[in-house]
Design a protein around this motif. Structure first.
Motif, short mmCIF file in Angstrom:
data_model
loop_
_atom_site.label_atom_id
_atom_site.label_comp_id
_atom_site.label_asym_id
_atom_site.label_seq_id
_atom_site.Cartn_x
_atom_site.Cartn_y
_atom_site.Cartn_z
N ALA A 107 -3.54 -5.85 -13.32
CA ALA A 107 -2.68 -6.33 -12.24
C ALA A 107 -3.25 -6.06 -10.86
O ALA A 107 -2.64 -6.46 -9.85
N GLY A 108 -4.39 -5.38 -10.77
CA GLY A 108 -5.04 -5.18 -9.48
C GLY A 108 -4.31 -4.24 -8.53
O GLY A 108 -4.52 -4.28 -7.32
N MET A 109 -3.47 -3.37 -9.08
CA MET A 109 -2.66 -2.49 -8.24
C MET A 109 -3.32 -1.13 -8.01
O MET A 109 -3.86 -0.53 -8.94
N ILE A 110 -3.28 -0.67 -6.77
CA ILE A 110 -3.74 0.68 -6.40
C ILE A 110 -2.48 1.51 -6.21
O ILE A 110 -1.69 1.25 -5.30
N VAL A 111 -2.26 2.51 -7.07
CA VAL A 111 -0.90 3.07 -7.21
C VAL A 111 -0.81 4.60 -7.06
O VAL A 111 -0.59 5.31 -8.04
N PRO A 112 -0.92 5.12 -5.84
CA PRO A 112 -0.58 6.53 -5.65
C PRO A 112 0.85 6.86 -6.08
O PRO A 112 1.18 8.01 -6.39
#
Length: 414
Positions: A44-49
């Motif tokens: 999904a291409g998410m960068i998720v801190p």
């Protein structure tokens, strides 16, 4: 400087190659595929801190059992006496407690924030246009139970220094006026971002090729020879590859590669599906997570990428259309005007997320071999944590202090 052989050409392997090359090492990457369609491409291409809670949580056991009886559910474990699954399951049960969740939050957050900063830096480099957008992610929910859970999560996130806000339906509507909503609200993970994984992977491959990194494709590692507490060479059938340092970044294939070394890398492949749909109206501009359905929707390359499910099983090429239908059918329940059709089987992408039993990646030196670094087990956050893992791998091999503590990610942790 060292001669380094990286086994695995996904986001972790290529990121490791990038930072190792920048540090002056002579780098080779070997992969059993052509490096153009692994798990790093279809996510999904998410960068998720925001994702500081590991998979192993107290409620996940009971929820997972309930989901096993629903063919369209977002999580499924295929019952099996497979020793790999039994070992994984026992460790999962051991770690599914509040103490583990509390212990994991800080190291996961530090790793995620480091990775996000590195992606921000990378996006400013020539040749690295991978559509990094920092609008956050919206976690939508429909039930009071999910509202309570997500609001609690947002409070915990703020305690960790993350920018999160609980939004009303009206506040959600103000952010995307053309998106019809049937929800109770959302948490806006303002600390998150998204990018195009296809463009990122292409940019990394192009850079590495131009920088003189050797990219060896379609070569499966079949044997690893050792001597005196070190790896001496890696073989692909009868072809031999030698180096000073070796990196295992083989994703869901890591247990098999580890077995060649006598290493027990406990993880299971978690199959996920995705498909792309055109979105000419640009209805969704901020990536969405559907809390109860466990579905991700990301604006990407002029369309929407829908993704979801976690299917723990042996690596296989089956496409479970019921799981895909589960993704499709969940969307209009949150967004009534958004009704994606069930895609044809040939339009469905699937990949295997390397899921450790405790939900934390494996990053660090092997205790058994002093020239082997393990970098795998990132689960659903491989892309998100790829850049940080690459930098840490480079720092380990270069003998430098690591940018963050990696104690929680020790490959042979108990």
């Amino acid at each position: 400087m060292a001669k380094v052989l990286i086994i695995g050409g996904g986001i972790v392997g290529l990121s490791s190659a990038y930072y190792l090359q920048k540090a002056g090492h002579e780098v080779t990457v070997i992969d059993k595929s052509d490096m153009k369609d692994n798990c790093s491409y279809g996510n999904a291409g998410m960068i998720v801190p925001s994702h500081f809670i590991p998979l192993a949580t107290p409620g996940m056991v009971a929820q997972g059992i309930r989901w096993m009886f629903n063919s369209k559910s977002p999580f499924y474990v295929r019952p099996s006496l497979n020793p790999q699954l039994v070992s994984w399951g026992l460790q999962f049960l051991k770690k599914a407690n509040n103490a583990h969740v509390e212990h994991s939050a800080t190291p996961l957050t530090e790793l995620s924030l480091l990775s996000k900063k590195l992606y921000e830096d990378l996006s400013k480099e020539p040749g690295f246009d991978f559509d990094l957008v920092e609008k956050g992610i919206l976690m939508f929910y429909k039930t009071e139970k999910a509202l309570e859970e997500e609001a609690h999560m947002a409070e915990k996130g703020r305690e960790l220094g993350l920018d999160m806000a609980v939004l009303s339906v009206a506040e959600c509507k103000a952010l995307q006026p053309d998106l019809e909503l049937d929800v109770l609200g959302a948490v806006h993970y303002r600390c998150d971002a998204h990018l195009s994984p296809n463009k990122l992977m292409a940019a990394l491959l192009a850079y590495l090729k131009n920088a003189g990194v050797k990219l060896i494709t379609n070569k499966e590692v079949t044997k690893i020879e050792t001597a005196g507490g070190k790896v001496s060479c890696v073989l692909s059938h009868n072809e031999e590859f030698t180096a000073d340092e070796y990196v295992i970044a083989t994703g869901s294939w890591s247990p098999a590669v580890g077995k060649l070394l006598g290493l027990n890398i406990v993880l299971m492949p978690g199959k996920g599906y995705s498909f792309n749909v055109k979105d000419e109206k640009q209805t969704i501009q901020i990536p969405a997570l559907l809390a109860e359905a466990r579905v991700a929707i990301t604006p990407m390359n002029g369309g929407l990428r829908y993704g979801g499910t976690m299917e723990l099983d042996k690596i296989n090429n089956r496409i479970n259309m019921n799981r895909v239908k589960g993704i499709v059918e969940s969307v209009p329940k949150y967004f009534p005007d958004l009704k994606p059709a069930v895609p044809a089987e040939k339009e469905i992408w699937f990949g295997f997320r390397p899921s450790s039993a405790d939900g934390l990646p494996y990053i660090g030196r092997s205790r058994k071999y002093n020239n082997v670094t393990v970098a795998t087990g990132h689960g659903m956050m491989g892309l998100s944590l790829g850049a940080a893992t690459g930098l840490l791998t480079s720092e380990i091999i270069s003998g430098k202090p690591t940018s963050i503590s990696i104690d929680a990610f020790a490959p042979e942790r108990k």
